[in-house]
Design a protein around this motif. Structure first.
Motif, short mmCIF file in Angstrom:
data_model
loop_
_atom_site.label_atom_id
_atom_site.label_comp_id
_atom_site.label_asym_id
_atom_site.label_seq_id
_atom_site.Cartn_x
_atom_site.Cartn_y
_atom_site.Cartn_z
N CYS A 607 0.84 -1.20 0.00
CA CYS A 607 0.00 0.00 0.00
C CYS A 607 0.88 1.25 0.00
O CYS A 607 1.92 1.29 0.65
CB CYS A 607 -0.90 0.01 1.25
N CYS A 656 -0.04 5.96 -5.22
CA CYS A 656 -0.45 5.69 -3.83
C CYS A 656 -1.54 4.60 -3.79
O CYS A 656 -2.67 4.85 -3.37
CB CYS A 656 -0.94 6.98 -3.18
N GLN A 658 -4.02 1.42 -3.09
CA GLN A 658 -4.74 0.93 -1.91
C GLN A 658 -5.14 -0.52 -2.14
O GLN A 658 -5.03 -1.05 -3.25
CB GLN A 658 -5.98 1.79 -1.67
N ARG A 686 -0.69 -5.10 2.70
CA ARG A 686 -0.40 -4.08 3.72
C ARG A 686 1.08 -4.03 4.02
O ARG A 686 1.78 -4.99 3.92
CB ARG A 686 -1.17 -4.41 5.01
#
Length: 686
Positions: A607, A656, A658, A686
């Protein structure tokens, strides 16, 4: 949103990029992905790599015209021979080269071969000149005998119309003795005659009968023999006499007869754009003349021929070749001129036994100026003064005449005259710039002739006609090292003629009054022989250019100076019908359904990272491109950017990332010929 981009009417040679085998991370410079594409100078421009301009082969040998190029995207190409004939080369679609092979070259294969390459940006071309190196053609005329005395004679002939692609260096002169029992044998008199005239001084008997013939030699070999001369009987010889200027003739153009009604037509003396020149003898008086037969198929050519004849009727001067009559009918236009047997002045000068000094050069220049001065007094300009139009009256003296008035024009008050024709090295700047010409236009040409006469070098000679014309328009020249031994008066004489502004040039009267002209008889003048080597090279280059061809129009010459990397498509008027169709068909050959030579890789990223997915798309017409995530069209946002480059590289950038960005990313490309799909999985952790 959908990212769509189209390219119209274009075509390119494709260079595939090498994709990076590892994931593309944040901060990686994307130029690495397409460095081989971006190294090209200009997007989509076809770049010809180390192009060859000329190829020479011997007759019957294998010729290979190879042209490699570099470009972006698909390409198609074809060879066009002399703007008309389509020649099939070896060029697999999208390859970066094309090879045209001619297994056994024939004379018809010579000429200009243009490779037309089409890519997505347009059509580009490069031209290669193919020439054959072979033995020269045989001399264009049989030897003509003049200055016959009981113990000697002079032979004159016309060189070959084609030199075989290599300059003629020597002539072989052969003689047949008709008094001997084995009269069929030919004996070689010399194999190193440098000129088209030769004086025979040995082996002749006062009661003998002989025939002569000549052969031309170049670096490849010796030509077939010329036609044989007439039988020459030495008993008919008289004592040598000085050349006399023929009486001036005020004639009426004959519209009821043909030349052959009054003259016997013998060997050909020359060929040009206008037609042909033959040696003639009058049937009643046996007087030797020259006949200029015009090739005049249209009204414009007929008018030009009549114009030259009418102009020649006004010129009666010992330094100008004389017109003795003319014949004009529906099928024939011919002008009868005095026969000048001495050959071109410069050809005479390079002969081994001929003296060439600065004082003798003054004599030649004075005679040229006297002839031109007479013309200028009648408001007539020659417009084609050059060495080959300065000929010697005979093969021994130093008297000259000016010939070839095909471009000469009469100036009329209040009517500016502009011309676009001439010979590149000798035309004045105002001719190239298509500005009004005047009497000083001839003076520029006289300055060029004088420069060459003293040095053997041409002051404005460039590597191409276009470069030569550029040097002339800039009046860019200088004295080379050959002028180290030339007097300052001679240099000043040239400087006052080669002025860019025609009004600043000397007139004939001023030139004849110049100190260089007036000082030639002073005893302190040097008589050092000038170096002839450079003049020999100059003459060899001129023979190469001529190869039997006449004066070229300047418009046509400037059109020949095309660019190798030009994107200008040929117009219908420049190419023949077959060639036009072939070039147009290149666009059709480009058409292909979409494909992906390079596809994106599966990625696993944390992430917050920035991710780039890239692929290369090919196809023509240019495909429409859609990116999808899990079968849904991907919209561009501040975080999602799609860039489609001109070289086919398509880059999806995710900033960026997610967890919800995980999934299968597909790139869909389509045109009317078909569609293609590639995909890659992105896993975000993550």
């Amino acid at each position: 949103s959908l990212y769509l981009q189209k390219w119209y009417g274009c075509l390119v040679v494709c260079v595939h990029i090498v994709m990076v085998s590892r994931p593309v991370h944040d901060g990686l410079n994307l130029s690495i992905l397409s460095s081989s594409f971006l190294s090209l100078s200009g997007h989509g421009v076809v770049k010809f790599l180390d192009p060859v301009d000329k190829v020479q082969v011997r007759l019957g040998e294998r010729a290979q015209l190879y042209c490699s190029f570099r470009s972006l995207g698909p390409t198609a190409s074809c060879w066009i021979h002399d703007q008309e004939k389509v020649r099939k080369g070896s060029h697999p679609l999208n390859s970066n080269h094309n090879i045209l092979t001619i297994s056994e070259v024939l004379p018809v294969d010579t000429g200009r071969y243009s490779l037309f390459v089409r890519n997505h940006r347009g059509t580009f071309q490069h031209t290669i000149m193919l020439s054959i190196r072979d033995r020269p053609e045989r001399p264009a005329s049989c030897p003509f005998v003049s200055q016959l005395t009981p113990s000697s004679l002079v032979l004159s002939w016309c060189g070959p119309s084609y030199d075989g692609g290599s300059p003629v260096m020597d002539y072989v002169v052969e003689m047949q003795n008709l008094d001997q029992s084995e009269s069929g044998d030919w004996n070689e008199l010399t194999s190193q005659c440098k000129d088209t005239t030769y004086r025979v001084t040995s082996g002749l008997h006062p009661q003998g009968e002989y025939r002569f013939r000549v052969r031309a030699c170049n670096a490849i070999g010796v030509s077939e023999p010329s036609e044989e001369s007439d039988c020459i009987s030495m008993e008919t010889a008289g004592e040598p006499q000085e050349e006399e200027t023929p009486p001036y003739v005020d004639f009426i153009i004959d519209t009821t007869h043909k030349v052959k009604d009054h003259y016997n037509i013998h060997e050909k003396l020359g060929v040009g754009k206008f037609g042909q020149v033959f040696r003639l003898t009058h049937k009643e008086t046996s007087r030797v003349c020259a006949g200029k037969f015009y090739r005049a198929p249209g009204s414009k050519e007929k008018e030009a021929a009549r114009g030259e004849i009418e102009l020649m009727k006004q010129l009666h001067h010992p330094k100008l070749v004389q017109c003795l009559g003319a014949y004009i009918s529906r099928s024939e236009i011919a002008m009868i001129m005095e026969y000048v047997a001495g050959g071109e002045l410069f050809e005479r000068i390079v002969a081994e036994n001929f003296e060439h000094t600065e004082p003798t050069s003054v004599q030649y220049m004075r005679q040229i100026l006297e002839g031109v001065q007479y013309m200028h007094h009648k408001s007539i300009i020659h417009l084609d003064l050059k060495p080959e139009n300065i000929v010697c009256v005979n093969s021994t003296g130093t008297l000259i005449k000016i010939i070839d008035f095909g471009l000469a024009r009469k100036l009329e008050p209040g009517k500016p005259l502009r011309v676009m024709q001439g010979t590149p090295e000798f035309v004045a700047p105002e001719v190239i710039n298509y500005e009004p010409v005047a009497l000083p236009t001839d003076m520029w040409s006289i300055g060029v002739i004088c420069y060459i006469l003293l040095s053997g070098e041409s002051p404005f000679q460039g590597s191409t006609d276009a470069e030569t014309l550029a040097l002339i328009t800039a009046a860019s020249w200088e004295f080379d090292t050959e002028f180290d031994d030339i007097t300052d008066e001679a240099k000043d004489f040239i400087c006052k003629l080669l002025k860019k502004e025609k009004g600043a040039r000397m007139s004939c009267e001023q030139a004849l009054s110049h100190p260089w002209m007036l000082s030639s008889s002073l005893s302190h003048r040097g008589t050092k022989n000038l170096n002839k080597d450079k003049m020999k090279r100059f003459l060899a280059r001129q023979r190469w250019k001529k190869t039997g061809k006449a004066v070229l129009a300047l418009k046509r010459m400037t059109n020949l100076s095309h660019r190798s990397d030009g994107a200008d498509s040929p117009s219908n008027t420049e190419l023949g019908t077959e060639a036009c169709q072939a070039v147009r068909s290149l666009e059709q050959q480009l058409r292909s359904e979409p494909s992906f030579p390079q596809t994106p890789h599966d990625l696993t990223e944390p992430c917050g990272a920035n991710v780039h997915m890239a692929c290369v798309i090919e196809g023509y017409p240019e495909p429409e491109v859609v990116w999808l995530l899990n079968d849904e069209p991907l919209e561009e946002t501040e975080r999602v950017q799609i860039e489609y480059k001109e070289d086919g590289l398509c880059i999806l950038t995710l900033s960026c990332i997610q967890l919800e960005d995980s999934g299968i990313y597909e790139c869909h490309a389509s045109n009317y010929l078909g569609e293609a799909l590639c995909s890659a999985r992105l896993t975000v952790h993550r």
